[in-house]
Scaffold this active site. Structure first.
Site, PDB file in Angstrom:
ATOM      1  CD  GLN A  11       0.900  79.164  60.700  1.00 32.69           C
ATOM      2  OE1 GLN A  11       0.793  80.373  60.510  1.00 32.69           O
ATOM      3  NE2 GLN A  11       1.702  78.403  59.959  1.00 32.69           N
ATOM      4  CE1 TYR A 125       5.358  69.319  55.859  1.00 31.47           C
ATOM      5  CE2 TYR A 125       6.059  70.524  53.908  1.00 31.47           C
ATOM      6  CZ  TYR A 125       5.125  70.284  54.901  1.00 31.47           C
ATOM      7  OH  TYR A 125       3.955  71.016  54.926  1.00 31.47           O
TER       8      TYR A 125
END
Ligand code: NDP
Length: 296
Positions: A11, A125
């Protein structure tokens, strides 16, 4: 400036490519199959070939839930690679800008997080991204770390795409209403990065290195963001089911998300003389593009 971008297929990577011309920069955006962000030899060769003056890392292991069961893969890209990038950039005298995340915070409290707030990630993460920040910073050189959140774009995988897809398939959408953050357009992130790079590359700019928070305004919950997306979709005749507000406990996921993902962006605004953007201005373009793509 000539800028080499890692993660050029994502993105933010695509947004950097899309905005480079308008922002007056030359970008060499490499997708994963063109340049593996964990490969030092390939990176050095690409920096030499392109004559890049700055390196931007938009590559990451971003599958937040999958990272809980694939910690090694997440660690290699999110934790180890940024240290290598920063070291290579420092060797060659280049600026290095690394993109990071609100997930480095536990997300307690209701006050926007400052850069100086303690980190306490609650997911693989988040932990790997925090380790990457530390590794990049410790490598020395001209390093900036840009933390952002809730990224959406006219392309790629994001919450806007998911809501539009589900709206076409379900009579109602159940969306979490007790996590608060700032949706952030990848195009706005790209503009922020291009604004930062010249100062970051200038050794006289003592304030331009280190941590910066950058996030769209105003802060909202996921449910409020979903309402805005569906309202925008309805303008194109897309189905507009109601959004039912639920609690995080009613939507269990493998990775724990921060309840408070609101970032204090005052440092970015002061050092780079730019206000954080209003995500509502970028949303119509993303919705139109994503709906156009699904009709094509
Ligand atoms: P994306 O997942 O859209 O893009 C990440 C890109 O990295 C993908 O194109 C992926 O390729 C690529 N990639 C994966 N492995 C490698 C590799 N070994 N070498 C080179 N490229 C690789 O993420 P975003 O653009 O949304 O994220 C950009 C940054 O912003 C990341 O640092 C992320 O942590 C951060 N961020 C993102 C948020 C979000 O909501 N998305 C929120 C906060 C921060 P492939 O598609 O082939 O896997």
């Amino acid at each position: 400036m000539r800028v080499l971008v890692l993660g050029g297929g994502g993105q933010v990577g695509r947004a950097l490519d899309a905005r480079a011309g308008a922002m007056g920069h030359d970008v060499y955006a490499f997708p994963r199959d063109g340049l593996d962000a964990t490969d030092e030899a390939m990176l050095r060769a690409a920096l030499e070939t392109t004559g890049a003056q700055a390196l931007v890392n938009a590559a990451a292991y971003t599958a937040v839930d999958r990272a809980e069961s694939e910690p090694e893969a997440a660690h290699a890209l999110n934790a180890d690679a940024p240290g290598m990038h920063a070291r290579v950039a420092a060797d060659l005298g280049l600026a290095y800008l690394h993109v990071s995340t609100d997930y480095v915070f536990a997300g307690d409290g209701r006050v926007p997080h400052k850069e100086s707030d303690p980190c306490a990630p609650r997911s693989v993460y988040g932990s790997t991204k925090r380790a990457g920040e530390v590794a990049a910073w410790r490598a020395g050189g001209r390093v900036a770390i840009l933390r952002t959140s809730w990224v959406f774009a006219p392309w790629g995988n994001n919450f806007v795409r998911t809501m539009l897809r589900l709206a076409a398939a379900r009579p109602e959408l159940r969306v979490v209403d007790d996590q608060r953050g700032g949706p952030t357009s990848a195009l706005d992130i790209a503009d922020a990065i291009f604004r930062m790079l010249p100062k970051l590359a200038d050794p006289a700019e003592a304030e331009a290195t280190g941590l910066f928070h950058f996030q769209g305004r105003p802060a909202v919950t996921w449910a409020a963001f979903a309402d805005a997306i569906l309202d925008e979709g309805a303008k194109h005749g897309h189905p507009r089911p109601p959004v039912v507000r639920i609690a995080t406990v009613d939507y269990p996921t493998p990775a724990v998300r921060p309840a408070n993902s609101v970032l204090d962006c005052a440092r970015y605004a002061r050092v780079f003389d730019a206000a954080p953007p209003d995500w509502r201005l970028a949303l119509p373009g993303a919705v139109a593009a994503l709906l156009g793509e699904s009709k094509a």
